[in-house]
Design a protein around this motif. Structure first.
Motif, PDB file in Angstrom:
ATOM      1  N   ALA A  29      36.739  40.447  41.230  1.00 51.14           N
ATOM      2  CA  ALA A  29      36.253  41.794  40.905  1.00 51.14           C
ATOM      3  C   ALA A  29      37.426  42.759  40.749  1.00 51.14           C
ATOM      4  O   ALA A  29      37.433  43.607  39.845  1.00 51.14           O
ATOM      5  CB  ALA A  29      35.294  42.280  41.980  1.00 51.14           C
ATOM      6  N   ALA A  30      38.412  42.642  41.627  1.00 52.87           N
ATOM      7  CA  ALA A  30      39.589  43.505  41.524  1.00 52.87           C
ATOM      8  C   ALA A  30      40.354  43.247  40.229  1.00 52.87           C
ATOM      9  O   ALA A  30      40.845  44.183  39.584  1.00 52.87           O
ATOM     10  CB  ALA A  30      40.500  43.285  42.725  1.00 52.87           C
ATOM     11  N   ALA A  31      40.455  41.990  39.825  1.00 44.46           N
ATOM     12  CA  ALA A  31      41.140  41.655  38.570  1.00 44.46           C
ATOM     13  C   ALA A  31      40.384  42.219  37.369  1.00 44.46           C
ATOM     14  O   ALA A  31      40.998  42.714  36.423  1.00 44.46           O
ATOM     15  CB  ALA A  31      41.291  40.145  38.438  1.00 44.46           C
ATOM     16  N   CYS A  32      39.060  42.175  37.417  1.00 40.79           N
ATOM     17  CA  CYS A  32      38.257  42.749  36.325  1.00 40.79           C
ATOM     18  C   CYS A  32      38.453  44.259  36.253  1.00 40.79           C
ATOM     19  O   CYS A  32      38.571  44.827  35.163  1.00 40.79           O
ATOM     20  CB  CYS A  32      36.784  42.403  36.513  1.00 40.79           C
ATOM     21  SG  CYS A  32      36.409  40.674  36.200  1.00 40.79           S
ATOM     22  N   ASP A  33      38.507  44.917  37.412  1.00 38.98           N
ATOM     23  CA  ASP A  33      38.735  46.363  37.449  1.00 38.98           C
ATOM     24  C   ASP A  33      40.103  46.707  36.867  1.00 38.98           C
ATOM     25  O   ASP A  33      40.230  47.622  36.057  1.00 38.98           O
ATOM     26  CB  ASP A  33      38.618  46.868  38.892  1.00 38.98           C
ATOM     27  CG  ASP A  33      38.899  48.347  38.992  1.00 38.98           C
ATOM     28  OD1 ASP A  33      38.223  49.123  38.282  1.00 38.98           O
ATOM     29  OD2 ASP A  33      39.795  48.733  39.773  1.00 38.98           O
ATOM     30  N   THR A  34      41.119  45.949  37.255  1.00 37.76           N
ATOM     31  CA  THR A  34      42.459  46.178  36.724  1.00 37.76           C
ATOM     32  C   THR A  34      42.499  45.960  35.215  1.00 37.76           C
ATOM     33  O   THR A  34      43.144  46.727  34.484  1.00 37.76           O
ATOM     34  CB  THR A  34      43.479  45.253  37.420  1.00 37.76           C
ATOM     35  OG1 THR A  34      43.444  45.523  38.821  1.00 37.76           O
ATOM     36  CG2 THR A  34      44.882  45.477  36.890  1.00 37.76           C
TER      37      THR A  34
END
Length: 92
Positions: A29-34
Motif C-alpha cells: 500500500a505504501a508503494a502504491c501511495d508513493t
C-alpha cells in the motif's frame, strides 16, 4: 510491478521490483501511495517545463533573450523541476 517475499528463490527476489522482508502486506500500500505521488509530481514537472518553453522559445526566436539570459532561465527551470521532484521524498 512484481513483488516477492524474502523467502522466495534468489531468482525471484532478484527479478522482482519489491521484496517483502516481513509477513505484512502494508508495504505494498505504501508503494502504491508513493507511485501515485510520483506520477502527480511527474505531471507537475511536465507542466513546468511546458510553461517555460511556451514563454522562452518565442522570446529566443524573436531575439529578445541574450544567450546568457537564456542559459540562466534554462538553469532556473531545471533547478525548479529538480526541487519539485525532491518534494516527493519529503512529508506526505
Amino acid at each position: 510491478v512484481s513483488v516477492a517475499p524474502a523467502s522466495a528463490l534468489d531468482a525471484a527476489r532478484v527479478a522482482s521490483d519489491i521484496v517483502l522482508l516481513g509477513q505484512d502486506l502494508a508495504p505494498i500500500a505504501a508503494a502504491c501511495d508513493t507511485a501515485q505521488r510520483a506520477t502527480r509530481r511527474i505531471r507537475e514537472n511536465f507542466r513546468i517545463a511546458t510553461l517555460y518553453n511556451v514563454i522562452a522559445v518565442p522570446l529566443a526566436v524573436a531575439g529578445l533573450a541574450t544567450p546568457l539570459v537564456a542559459a540562466l532561465a534554462m538553469s532556473a527551470s531545471s533547478i525548479t523541476v529538480s526541487l519539485n521532484a525532491l518534494r516527493l521524498t519529503g512529508a506526505k
